[in-house]
Each structure stands twice: as C-alpha cells, then as structure tokens.
Design an enzyme around this catalytic site. Structure first.
Site: not given
Ligand code: SAM
Length: 455
Positions: A341, A291, A337, A322
């Site tokens: 979306h 993350d 997960r 990233d």
């Molecule tokens: C809606 S949350 C889902 C988190 C986890 N998969 C869950 O179901 O609990 C989206 C996640 O994507 C991460 N995220 C957003 N942009 C990202 C990127 N460019 N690279 C890696 N992670 C990213 C955010 O920090 C966040 O933790």
C-alpha cells in the site's frame, strides 16, 4: 423519505446498542466509558462488539450528514487542518501527560500553559476545540481531564514495551508515535495534494513536493537529522500492527503443514510484529526479517526483549535488505504486511518481481493488506469476498465511516507520503498478474490475507 431513513438509522443504533449491552452482560463486564482512560478490554476484538460498533458508527455519521446544515458539515471538513494542528500541538508538548499529573481532578489551562511554556489563554482554546470533538473533557470552565481518546497519547507508559530508542519520549508510546507521524510528516505533504494530483512533475508524492526532494520518506528517515522520526515511525507502526488479532496471521495458511526447517521471509518486516506470533506458534519454521538499517536495529532490540529464545536458538535471522534489489533468499514462504500500500503500481510490481525471480515453483506469497470497498454495492466477481457482511440499508455499502472511513483515510495517507494506494481485491489480483503471481485465495478480515503461487 428522509424521516423514514432517519428512523431506520436511529433504529439501527438502538438495536446495535442492545447487542453491545447483551454482549457485555454475557462477558460480565462494562462497556468502557468515554470518560475513563483507555484500557485494553476483552471487548476490543469481540466479533459481536466489532459488528455492532461498525453499524453504530456508520449510522451515526449518516444521521449527522443528514441533519447537520450542509454548509456547517462542509466547513467542519474544510477546517480539518485545525484538528491536525491541535493534535500536533498537544502531542509535541506532552499536554496529555501534563494533565494526567492531576488525574481526575483535571488541570486549569493556565497551569497547563505554565508547565509547557505557552500562554494559557491560548491553550484553553485548543483543548476546548478538541473536547468539543470528544478528545479530552472540560470538567469545569477551563479545567480539562483526559478521557478514553486523549489518553491514547500518554507517553509516560511503563517502559516494558519495546523501546526503539530508550532516550526518546516516544519509546513505548504507540499512540503518540502514530499520531505524531501523521500530524507532522503527514501535515507537511497534505497541502500539496491538489497540486500533486494535477501535475506531479518530478515528484513521487505530495510529501516529496513539500521537502522539494525526490528521496522517498523511508530513505529520508535514514538521514541523520530525521532518524528520530524514523524510530518514532517504527514505534507507531508497531502500534498500528498490534491492533490486529494474531490469529489473522497464524491461520493465513497451513503453517503447521510446512516441512521442518522451512524458510519464511518477512519482507519489509519493520520490527517483525507479524513474525513474532508466527515464531511462537510454529517453532519448526525458520524466519528471516528483512528491512532497512534502522528498522533492523530496532527489530533486534524488540526480539531480545520479547522472545530472546528465538535469537539464542537461531530461529530468527535479521537481514538489512532493500526490496527494490534482487531477493537474496530462496524461501518457502514470503509475506509482506502493509508494504504494497506504500507504493504506486510500478514499484509494487518491482518488489513482487524480485521475489518471484528468487521463488521456487512451490513457494507461497502472502500479502496482508486492507481491502478497499466502493461506497456503492460491489459488482466484481470478488463481491462475495468482502471483509464485512452486507451493510443493512440505508447504510452505505462500505459502511461509510464504520468501515470505509479507516481504509479511505489510510489511502489518502499513502497517496500523500509515498504516492501509494490501498487496493480493491481486483487490484490485488492485477498486481499479482503483472508480477508473475497467481492469486489463489483471499481470506477477508480487518486485514486480509491474499495467497498467491508462482504463475
Ligand atoms: C508500513 S511499514 C510495514 C512494516 C511491517 N511489515 C508491519 O506490518 O508492521 C513499511 C516498512 O517498509 C520498510 N521499507 C521501506 N522501504 C524499504 C526498502 N526499500 N526495502 C526494505 N524495506 C523497506 C520500512 O522501513 C517499514 O518498516
């Protein structure tokens, strides 16, 4: 006709209330009252209760839509911003915790006002607006107590839960964090939705239009002044995640059958709420959580708190990564997960292509997401893979508010914050096809598992 439909809806409500009654009797427990504080219950994930609730909510909403004067119903929705504003006010001023100081005696709006530094004669109006909609209870004129719904916003919970930031009032407060995120960041972008739909210009989302900046919300959370909001989102996200039974994840594929030491990557893991039950159930697997920076820092605290052995035995690794850059791990399983979306099609394809480029021919990709159902009967080849049984008439095919309500609400939120979207099964198949993944199986559920192999 309308009386026949109304009677059928009322009958559905009665028969489903009877199902709830008999299930409670068989479990030797009472159905939680609206008047009590929220407590987790054995009934929360019980299939018979979930099925009955779905039909009752769908039928009750359809009865209201039938009998409430249409202009009043339209106005209720047109003024939805007052619900958002009222919740934002009570949440940011800790009103639920303040009222709870008096427990079931309740607290007068003047006293609430004194404690939070706001004119009490205005506080009562906000609380009555919410109490009229079953959030709080007005027990005597201007005296309010918490109920099952408002108490979800309590922040003074024992701090045994993860604390993303121990100095924050949102530290273990899952409900308050999720609602704070929606009523603040969501409320910023919402007024821009009509303009965005018509002409997005340089912006990826209505939220971006509101801040007049093209930085996506996750990168915005990484900026120093917004870091606390990012950490609040982490806590809220954990709350959103923990409401799904862990069996959804532990039974998605034959994890046990994977060879010793197989590598599993949780892409965009946040603190790793899905990996936690997997790591507990399958000690022979090696997990990597990826993350952005602040989520990974919080993940380390979370695991130290919840499952320190996994850290000392080096069964779990943390990686700041990233997902719009090349995937650094050649894994046996990748899963995401509630990631896709968040993103429009083009970005979703980019994320999956990076994973595909790193994957082995035998790698498995699992996408855990909710499924959008049309409000009319499904006609696609995937109709049989619905996450819910066919809705009895005269309910809407997606059960209206009983099922479709939450997914369509999340869909608007994704559009607003990131230009993302919730998807139908067909759209998940297409997303795979366009990024080199073949959809093999769908395991429908409250959150569904889409299993892909490299094409
Ligand atoms: C809606 S949350 C889902 C988190 C986890 N998969 C869950 O179901 O609990 C989206 C996640 O994507 C991460 N995220 C957003 N942009 C990202 C990127 N460019 N690279 C890696 N992670 C990213 C955010 O920090 C966040 O933790």
């Amino acid at each position: 006709m309308s009386i026949t439909a109304l009677k059928a809806l009322a009958q559905l409500i009665i028969s489903n209330v009877e199902t709830i009654e008999s299930t409670c009797q068989s479990k030797g427990t009472e159905f939680p009252s609206l008047d009590d504080l929220f407590e987790p219950s054995v009934l929360d994930a019980h299939p018979a209760i979930l099925g009955a609730s779905r039909q009752i909510v769908a039928a009750a909403a359809q009865i209201i839509a039938t009998v409430r004067p249409p202009m009043e119903l339209l106005s209720e929705h047109a003024t939805g911003m007052y619900s958002t504003a009222a919740l934002a006010f009570i949440n940011s001023n800790d009103v639920v915790d303040v009222i709870q100081l008096n427990g079931t005696r309740g607290m007068h709006s003047k006293e609430i006002g004194q404690k939070i530094g706001v004119d009490g004669s205005k506080v009562d109006r906000v609380l009555r607006y919410l109490a009229t909609r079953h959030i709080f209870r007005e027990v005597r004129p201007n005296v309010f107590v918490n109920n099952k719904v408002s108490s979800l916003l309590l922040k003074s919970k024992p701090w045994d839960e993860l604390v993303a930031d121990p100095s924050s009032k949102y530290a273990g407060a899952l409900g308050a964090s999720a609602i704070g995120h929606t009523t603040e960041e969501g409320f910023m972008g919402a007024p821009y939705i009509p303009q965005f739909l018509k002409n997005p210009g340089q912006y990826q989302s209505p939220f971006n239009m509101s801040i007049k900046d093209t930085t996506n919300i996750f990168a915005w959370y990484e900026q120093a002044e917004n870091l606390w909001r990012g950490r609040r989102f982490v806590v809220g996200m954990r709350g959103a995640g923990e409401r799904f039974p862990p069996e959804i994840f532990t039974s998605a594929i034959d994890w046990k059958g994977l060879p010793q030491g197989s590598t599993v990557v949780d892409v965009g893991a946040n603190v790793g709420t899905v990996t936690l039950p997997l790591a507990k159930a399958f000690p022979h697997l090696h997990f990597i959580l990826q993350d952005l920076d602040h989520a990974i820092s919080d993940a380390k605290v979370f695991w130290q708190d919840r499952f320190p052995e996994a850290l000392s035995e080096r069964r779990v690794e943390f990686q700041v990564h990233d997902f719009f850059t090349p995937m650094p791990v050649k894994a046996d399983v990748y899963f995401l997960r509630l990631i896709l979306h968040d993103w429009p099609q083009e970005e979703g394809i980019k994320i999956l292509k990076h994973i595909r480029a790193a994957a082995k021919p035998t790698s498995i990709l699992i996408i855990f997401e909710m499924i959008v159902l049309h409000a009319c009967p499904e006609t696609s080849k995937f109709a049989a893979q619905s996450p819910v049984p066919p809705a009895p008439p005269p309910l809407l095919a997606n059960y209206g508010l009983g099922f479709g309500g939450f997914v369509t609400m999340a869909d608007m939120q994704m559009l607003n914050l990131l230009g993302g979207r919730e998807r139908t099964i067909e759209e998940f198949e297409e997303l795979g096809r366009e990024s080199g993944w073949k959809l093999e199986t769908v395991k429908p559920g409250p959150i569904s598992a889409f299993i892909y192999t490299p094409e």
